[in-house]
Enzyme design. Structure first.
Site, PDB file in Angstrom:
ATOM      1  N   HIS A 142       0.827  -1.191   0.000  1.00 51.35           N
ATOM      2  CA  HIS A 142       0.000   0.000   0.000  1.00 51.35           C
ATOM      3  C   HIS A 142       0.871   1.254   0.000  1.00 51.35           C
ATOM      4  O   HIS A 142       2.024   1.224   0.434  1.00 51.35           O
ATOM      5  CB  HIS A 142      -0.890   0.027   1.249  1.00 51.35           C
ATOM      6  CG  HIS A 142      -2.055  -0.899   1.189  1.00 51.35           C
ATOM      7  ND1 HIS A 142      -2.305  -1.828   2.164  1.00 51.35           N
ATOM      8  CD2 HIS A 142      -3.046  -1.050   0.275  1.00 51.35           C
ATOM      9  CE1 HIS A 142      -3.398  -2.499   1.866  1.00 51.35           C
ATOM     10  NE2 HIS A 142      -3.872  -2.039   0.724  1.00 51.35           N
ATOM     11  N   CYS A 200      -6.519   1.357  12.670  1.00 51.97           N
ATOM     12  CA  CYS A 200      -7.551   2.284  13.144  1.00 51.97           C
ATOM     13  C   CYS A 200      -8.106   3.105  11.985  1.00 51.97           C
ATOM     14  O   CYS A 200      -7.454   3.299  10.963  1.00 51.97           O
ATOM     15  CB  CYS A 200      -7.023   3.213  14.237  1.00 51.97           C
ATOM     16  SG  CYS A 200      -5.841   4.454  13.665  1.00 51.97           S
TER      17      CYS A 200
END
Length: 269
Positions: A159, A257
């Protein structure tokens, strides 16, 4: 900068089934995740903790399921069928618990995971990778038209946030390795705004969280050379944390998160 002021975080507890993915000490990973959640609370976030789902071994890595900006949530569209239920769970939390407006991706060909989306506070960069395509980047641009949005090619297996994250207002943290530097050069060519840059000796140190004037980075045991750089370059509060087990399966700090700016008081699930 208001873009990095957050009130809430959505996290998911770690399922035992993640151990079946190999190369992870599940008990140590749970301890690290507990410390991670505690740290988010100490920084001032109201944390919503989802229970672990043993049928979804990667459910702890919630970042990939949505992109949240200015109180609106764009629901991601993963090409991995086994992650569809993760997205469904997060959609319910963001909509019903947080009351956020939800935007769905209408293009069936679009692929988007949150780990490829970097918001600088001024613009978006979207990594074009194995998980995210050009149509996914267009979905981000459509969802948040008030900001420039630029697709950036990254190595397919990783990513964008594996290589570069925000370490402060207008400050990019990036590794010194060849791949990371190539990604940085592409971003600098395409960026609408100018940014300060901290180049870190260990590539894995580049994945940081900047939350409410506090920089959260990996511990000195994990990134000793880069911690020295942080100590020399950063003049606001820093909080080091061990995250090695979770980082072996993900971007590291950002992946566990979803950060939200919201005023309503929330309860844990």
């Amino acid at each position: 900068m208001a873009a990095f002021r957050y009130t809430h975080a959505v996290v998911s507890r770690l399922p035992n089934s993640l151990e079946n993915q190999g190369n992870i000490d599940i008990e140590e990973a749970k301890k690290q995740h507990e410390n991670y959640v505690r740290l988010l609370r100490e920084i001032g976030l109201d944390v919503i903790e989802l229970p672990p789902d043993e049928s979804l071994p990667e459910c702890v890595f919630v970042e990939d399921t949505a992109v949240v900006c200015n109180g609106t949530a764009l629901i991601a569209r993963s090409g991995a069928a086994h992650r569809t239920q993760e997205v469904e769970t997060i959609r319910v939390v963001l909509k019903k618990e947080l009351g956020l407006p939800i935007i769905e991706i209408s293009d069936a060909q679009a692929r988007l995971e949150g780990g490829d989306v970097l918001f600088t506070g001024r613009e978006f960069f979207v990594g074009i990778s194995q998980a995210t395509n050009e149509a996914g980047a267009r979905a981000v641009a459509s969802a948040f038209p008030e900001y420039p949005c630029t697709p950036i090619k990254v190595p397919e297996s990783k990513h964008l946030k594996s290589f570069i994250t925000m370490g402060g207002p207008d400050l990019l943290c990036v590794g010194s390795g060849k791949e990371a530097q190539e990604v940085l050069k592409r971003m600098e060519r395409e960026a609408t705004f100018s940014y300060g840059i901290i180049i870190l000796p260990e590539d894995e140190a580049a994945n940081v969280l900047y939350i409410n004037n506090t920089l959260v980075h990996r511990s000195v045991e994990e990134i000793p050379l880069s911690v020295k750089v942080f100590s020399e370059k950063i003049d606001y509060p820093r909080r080091p944390i061990k995250i090695s087990q979770l980082a072996s399966k993900s971007n590291g700090l950002t992946s566990s998160c979803i950060l939200v700016r919201r005023t309503r008081h929330l309860r844990n699930l």
